[in-house]
Each structure stands twice: as structure tokens, then as C-alpha cells.
Design a protein around this motif. Structure first.
Motif, PDB file in Angstrom:
ATOM      1  N   GLY A   5       0.813  -1.209   0.000  1.00 54.42           N
ATOM      2  CA  GLY A   5       0.000   0.000   0.000  1.00 54.42           C
ATOM      3  C   GLY A   5       0.847   1.260   0.000  1.00 54.42           C
ATOM      4  N   LEU A   6       1.927   1.278   0.819  1.00 58.29           N
ATOM      5  CA  LEU A   6       2.806   2.440   0.837  1.00 58.29           C
ATOM      6  C   LEU A   6       3.534   2.604  -0.488  1.00 58.29           C
ATOM      7  N   THR A   7       3.931   1.478  -1.088  1.00 58.03           N
ATOM      8  CA  THR A   7       4.586   1.560  -2.404  1.00 58.03           C
ATOM      9  C   THR A   7       3.649   2.164  -3.439  1.00 58.03           C
ATOM     10  N   TRP A   8       2.400   1.707  -3.422  1.00 52.26           N
ATOM     11  CA  TRP A   8       1.410   2.250  -4.364  1.00 52.26           C
ATOM     12  C   TRP A   8       1.200   3.745  -4.123  1.00 52.26           C
ATOM     13  N   LEU A   9       1.086   4.129  -2.837  1.00 52.91           N
ATOM     14  CA  LEU A   9       0.863   5.533  -2.508  1.00 52.91           C
ATOM     15  C   LEU A   9       2.059   6.386  -2.914  1.00 52.91           C
ATOM     16  N   ALA A  10       3.273   5.915  -2.672  1.00 56.86           N
ATOM     17  CA  ALA A  10       4.463   6.678  -3.046  1.00 56.86           C
ATOM     18  C   ALA A  10       4.564   6.824  -4.561  1.00 56.86           C
ATOM     19  N   ARG A  11       4.260   5.742  -5.283  1.00 57.02           N
ATOM     20  CA  ARG A  11       4.352   5.797  -6.732  1.00 57.02           C
ATOM     21  C   ARG A  11       3.376   6.815  -7.309  1.00 57.02           C
ATOM     22  N   TRP A  12       2.139   6.797  -6.811  1.00 53.04           N
ATOM     23  CA  TRP A  12       1.140   7.723  -7.332  1.00 53.04           C
ATOM     24  C   TRP A  12       1.362   9.138  -6.823  1.00 53.04           C
ATOM     25  N   SER A  13       1.945   9.298  -5.624  1.00 51.11           N
ATOM     26  CA  SER A  13       2.272  10.645  -5.132  1.00 51.11           C
ATOM     27  C   SER A  13       3.331  11.287  -6.021  1.00 51.11           C
ATOM     28  N   LEU A  14       4.342  10.499  -6.427  1.00 50.52           N
ATOM     29  CA  LEU A  14       5.357  11.030  -7.331  1.00 50.52           C
ATOM     30  C   LEU A  14       4.742  11.423  -8.671  1.00 50.52           C
ATOM     31  N   ARG A  15       3.848  10.613  -9.177  1.00 55.38           N
ATOM     32  CA  ARG A  15       3.193  10.946 -10.441  1.00 55.38           C
ATOM     33  C   ARG A  15       2.369  12.223 -10.308  1.00 55.38           C
ATOM     34  N   MET A  16       1.651  12.373  -9.200  1.00 57.13           N
ATOM     35  CA  MET A  16       0.840  13.573  -9.008  1.00 57.13           C
ATOM     36  C   MET A  16       1.721  14.812  -8.863  1.00 57.13           C
ATOM     37  N   LEU A  17       2.887  14.680  -8.227  1.00 56.90           N
ATOM     38  CA  LEU A  17       3.797  15.810  -8.128  1.00 56.90           C
ATOM     39  C   LEU A  17       4.299  16.232  -9.510  1.00 56.90           C
ATOM     40  N   ILE A  18       4.610  15.260 -10.353  1.00 52.11           N
ATOM     41  CA  ILE A  18       5.063  15.576 -11.716  1.00 52.11           C
ATOM     42  C   ILE A  18       3.943  16.252 -12.497  1.00 52.11           C
ATOM     43  N   VAL A  19       2.706  15.746 -12.359  1.00 51.02           N
ATOM     44  CA  VAL A  19       1.562  16.358 -13.044  1.00 51.02           C
ATOM     45  C   VAL A  19       1.330  17.773 -12.534  1.00 51.02           C
ATOM     46  N   ALA A  20       1.446  17.975 -11.215  1.00 47.96           N
ATOM     47  CA  ALA A  20       1.247  19.316 -10.652  1.00 47.96           C
ATOM     48  C   ALA A  20       2.321  20.278 -11.156  1.00 47.96           C
ATOM     49  N   ALA A  21       3.563  19.817 -11.265  1.00 48.34           N
ATOM     50  CA  ALA A  21       4.621  20.673 -11.790  1.00 48.34           C
ATOM     51  C   ALA A  21       4.356  21.032 -13.249  1.00 48.34           C
ATOM     52  N   ALA A  22       3.910  20.057 -14.030  1.00 50.14           N
ATOM     53  CA  ALA A  22       3.587  20.341 -15.435  1.00 50.14           C
ATOM     54  C   ALA A  22       2.420  21.315 -15.534  1.00 50.14           C
ATOM     55  N   ALA A  23       1.418  21.171 -14.670  1.00 47.60           N
ATOM     56  CA  ALA A  23       0.280  22.087 -14.682  1.00 47.60           C
ATOM     57  C   ALA A  23       0.716  23.497 -14.294  1.00 47.60           C
ATOM     58  N   ALA A  24       1.611  23.614 -13.307  1.00 45.55           N
ATOM     59  CA  ALA A  24       2.105  24.942 -12.914  1.00 45.55           C
ATOM     60  C   ALA A  24       2.887  25.588 -14.055  1.00 45.55           C
ATOM     61  N   LEU A  25       3.683  24.793 -14.762  1.00 44.53           N
ATOM     62  CA  LEU A  25       4.427  25.324 -15.909  1.00 44.53           C
ATOM     63  C   LEU A  25       3.471  25.779 -17.010  1.00 44.53           C
ATOM     64  N   ALA A  26       2.448  24.963 -17.286  1.00 42.43           N
ATOM     65  CA  ALA A  26       1.467  25.346 -18.305  1.00 42.43           C
ATOM     66  C   ALA A  26       0.719  26.601 -17.887  1.00 42.43           C
ATOM     67  N   TRP A  27       0.415  26.745 -16.610  1.00 43.67           N
ATOM     68  CA  TRP A  27      -0.259  27.946 -16.105  1.00 43.67           C
ATOM     69  C   TRP A  27       0.620  29.174 -16.292  1.00 43.67           C
ATOM     70  N   TRP A  28       1.911  29.034 -16.030  1.00 46.92           N
ATOM     71  CA  TRP A  28       2.832  30.154 -16.203  1.00 46.92           C
ATOM     72  C   TRP A  28       2.937  30.543 -17.675  1.00 46.92           C
ATOM     73  N   VAL A  29       3.020  29.561 -18.553  1.00 45.98           N
ATOM     74  CA  VAL A  29       3.090  29.842 -19.988  1.00 45.98           C
ATOM     75  C   VAL A  29       1.806  30.535 -20.452  1.00 45.98           C
ATOM     76  N   LEU A  30       0.642  30.064 -19.945  1.00 37.12           N
ATOM     77  CA  LEU A  30      -0.624  30.699 -20.306  1.00 37.12           C
ATOM     78  C   LEU A  30      -0.660  32.155 -19.871  1.00 37.12           C
ATOM     79  N   GLY A  31      -0.172  32.441 -18.663  1.00 33.67           N
ATOM     80  CA  GLY A  31      -0.136  33.828 -18.206  1.00 33.67           C
ATOM     81  C   GLY A  31       0.793  34.687 -19.039  1.00 33.67           C
TER      82      GLY A  31
END
Length: 410
Positions: A5-31
Motif C-alpha cells: 500500500g505504501l509503495t502504491w501511494l508513493a508511486r502515485w504521489s510522485l506521479r501527481m507531483l510531476i503532473v502538478a509541476a507540469a500544470a504549474a508550468l502550463a499555467w505560467w506559460v498561459l499567463g
């Protein structure tokens, strides 16, 4: 079990962090590119309104460029024709309103000198002199604000010209966009993009038609009330109410305040109070009943989502955000529903016959998703059930109210 369960949570937390970083970059480019993105968004909304007459002209063998020019010139002629129609009323009744305002100020000064205020002329003159000194002391701030306002007006004119030019090109070359996307993205991704873009376009068109209907209802009821109450400039105020309805929140408040002010100057306090009550009743009916129901149906959004999107958009981006929040939320809902639909097809929960596709490319994408499911289940490549006419619309027939709304929005 805990370790997995912790492995699954860590794996998906890392993926969500990467997605959040990409979304922040896209937001900055949009601005950073907002100066160019905003005219494109407005041009898309304008094009969604003007496309039906343009398509009609193209079907009647009118060249695409000529059809776009005719529709744009016709729209501008209607707009300036409406302004020309209300100008005589403004000119003829502005003198009466000025006289009424002057008389009202005189009455207000006389009442200020009576109990319980007991303000004599000297006190009033001192107040006027203090206000004049305050304005003179802040002349630099006022000049800076005026320059900022002039700059905003200039930017608005540039944006308007860009919107008109982009609308012309969208009307002229719009049908070539989706084939271009399919050539660039490839067959598989292009099919998904074509279907999502077609559904989003249908949603945007429904939003504009709904907003026009809601603004028209406001203008009709408020105009009738102003005419019955004998308020000056009733017809111009009704026309301005229609146009202000396309600017959420601020448009209704500003035009409502203007109508009350005109009624106060022209007819007195009692009429102004009645106009205020009329505007509050109509606006409450529109915002709580008519607009959420019609927009929720045309864009398939719940009324709560519409209200939340307007609140969030207005808080983050102001008037522009409040105006674009609802169509943006609707397009986001289209994308989420399409992803959910593809997931259901790949899991076998639904079949292509259960999906209402806007395009043939969307139907082929649904068939490929079901083929992938059948292959994963059996290990062999199987063909999905062929498309049948009876399966094209599996939903039950609409009721009488839905049929009436279909006629209004078709």
C-alpha cells in the motif's frame, strides 16, 4: 500488505507531483501568452455565434471568404444599427433628464437646510470647497488613473480588432482545422482530438445561445417594467441590459444601478424603489432559476458547478474570469466525460453502440477501444459489433419540454 500500500501511494504521489509541476508550468506559460490567448478565446466565442449563417452561405455556393465578410459586416451593421436606434431617444430625453437632475439637486439643497439636517448654505459651500481642495491635492493620482484608463481603452480597441480579424479567419478556414489536427497528430490521437473538439464546439455554441436567451428575457421583462412605470430612456436601457447580460455579475449590477438612477432623476423616489424591486426580482429569477436550468441543460453542467465556476473565475481573474469560467468549466467537463467514456469502453462497461459520437472519427476511436478490450480478454483480435442505425441513439426519447428546448437551441 502495508508495504504494498505504501509503495502504491508513493508511486502515485510522485506521479501527481510531476503532473502538478507540469500544470504549474502550463499555467505560467498561459499567463505569459495571455495577451494573445485572450483574443483567440473571444474570437472562438464570436465565431460560434456567426458560424450558422456562414455555413448556410457556404452551402449555397458562396465562397468562404465572401461568406465570412458578409456575416461579419452584417453583425457589425446590426450592432451599430441598434446603437443608432437608441441614439434619438438618448438625445431627445437627455435634456429632460438634465433639467430633472438640476431640479432634484435644488430640492436636495432645500431639504438639507430643513430639520433634522439644518445645513445652511455656508455649510454646504464649505463642504463643496473641501471636496474641491481634496480633488486638487490628488490631481496627480487622478491623472495617473486617467492615463491608465486611456491605456486600458487603447488595449481594448486593439483586442477588438484582433478578435474581428481572427473571427474572419476562423469563419473562412474553420472547417480545415480538424483535418489539419488529424494530419499533425496522426490517426489515433487525431481521432480523439477531433471528437473532443467537436463536442467542445457544440458546448460553446450552446453556451452563447443560452446566454443570449437569458439576456433577452432580462431585457424584455425589465424593458416592459420600465415602460409601465414611465421611466425615461426605457428602450435604450432595455437594449443595454441585453448587452450587459454577457458580462456576468458586473453587467447586471451596473445596468441595474443606472436604471434606478434614471428613474430617481426622472420620476422620483417611489418609481426608483419600484424599479429597484423589479430589477432584483428579474435578476433573482434569472440567476437562480433560468440561467442554471438552461445552461445546465445546454452544457450538461449542474447548477452548483456553474455557480462555483463563476465564483472561482471572478475571484481569480475578475470580470474576464467570470465571463470565461462557465465555458471553460463546460469544456473541462467534456474532456472528463470523454476520458471516462474511453475508460468504460476499454473495460467493457459500455460498447460503441452506447456512445453518442459527434464525428465518424469518434466512432472509430470507440471501436478501437472496444477492440483493445476484446483482444485483452480473449487474447485474439476480435472485431466489435458493427454499427447499426438502431444503436446510434440508444437513449429514450425526450419529453415535451426537452423537445421545446431542442427547438430553441438547434
Amino acid at each position: 500488505m502495508i508495504g504494498e500500500g505504501l509503495t502504491w501511494l508513493a508511486r502515485w504521489s510522485l506521479r501527481m507531483l510531476i503532473v502538478a509541476a507540469a500544470a504549474a508550468l502550463a499555467w505560467w506559460v498561459l499567463g505569459a501568452l495571455w495577451v494573445g490567448v485572450f483574443p483567440v478565446l473571444l474570437a472562438l466565442l464570436v465565431t460560434s455565434v456567426m458560424w450558422p449563417p456562414t455555413a448556410w452561405l457556404r452551402r449555397h455556393r458562396v465562397p468562404s471568404a465572401v461568406a465570412a465578410v458578409i456575416v461579419l459586416i452584417g453583425a457589425l451593421a446590426i450592432f451599430f444599427g441598434v446603437l443608432g436606434a437608441i441614439t434619438p431617444s438618448l438625445v431627445s430625453q437627455s435634456g429632460e433628464l438634465a433639467d430633472s437632475a438640476s431640479k432634484g439637486l435644488t430640492d436636495l439643497q432645500e431639504r438639507a437646510g430643513q430639520p433634522p439636517f439644518n445645513l445652511d448654505s455656508a455649510t454646504i459651500d464649505d463642504g463643496v470647497e473641501s471636496a474641491t481642495e481634496w480633488l486638487q491635492a490628488r490631481g496627480g493620482d487622478i491623472a495617473s488613473g486617467a492615463l491608465a484608463g486611456a491605456s486600458a481603452v487603447g488595449g481594448g480597441l486593439v483586442t477588438l480588432i484582433l478578435v474581428l480579424v481572427l473571427s474572419f479567419f476562423f469563419l473562412k478556414d474553420g472547417p480545415q482545422f480538424l483535418p489539419f489536427v488529424r494530419r499533425v497528430a496522426g490517426e489515433r490521437a487525431g481521432a480523439h482530438l477531433t471528437e473532443v473538439a467537436s463536442r467542445s464546439w457544440t458546448t460553446l455554441s450552446g453556451f452563447i445561445r443560452t446566454q443570449a436567451l437569458v439576456s433577452g428575457v432580462d431585457a424584455v421583462f425589465i424593458g416592459i417594467g420600465l415602460v409601465v412605470l414611465g421611466v425615461p430612456l426605457a428602450f435604450p436601457l432595455a437594449i443595454l441590459t441585453f448587452f450587459a447580460g454577457f458580462i456576468p455579475i458586473v453587467g447586471a449590477i451596473s445596468l441595474g444601478a443606472l436604471s434606478v438612477l434614471v428613474a430617481l432623476v426622472g420620476k422620483g423616489t417611489t418609481t426608483a424603489v419600484l424599479v429597484l424591486v423589479l430589477i432584483i426580482v428579474v435578476q433573482q429569477l434569472e440567476s437562480n432559476v433560468l440561467q442554471p436550468f438552461l445552461q445546465g441543460r445546454s452544457m450538461q453542467l449542474h447548477a452548483g458547478i456553474i455557480l462555483l465556476s463563476v465564483a472561482v473565475g471572478g475571484t481569480v481573474f475578475g470580470i474576464v474570469g467570470a465571463f470565461l469560467a462557465v465555458p471553460a468549466a463546460a469544456v473541462g467537463a467534456v474532456i472528463v466525460r470523454y476520458l471516462s467514456e474511453q475508460a468504460n469502453l476499454r473495460s467493457g462497461a459500455v460498447h460503441p453502440q452506447d456512445v453518442r459520437s459527434e464525428t465518424d472519427e469518434g466512432w472509430r476511436a470507440a471501436e478501437r477501444a472496444e477492440r483493445a478490450y476484446l483482444q485483452a480478454r480473449s487474447g485474439t483480435d476480435q472485431e466489435p459489433r458493427p454499427r447499426a442505425a438502431a444503436d446510434a441513439h440508444p437513449t429514450p426519447p425526450p419529453g415535451p419540454l426537452a423537445r421545446l428546448l431542442d427547438r430553441l437551441f438547434s
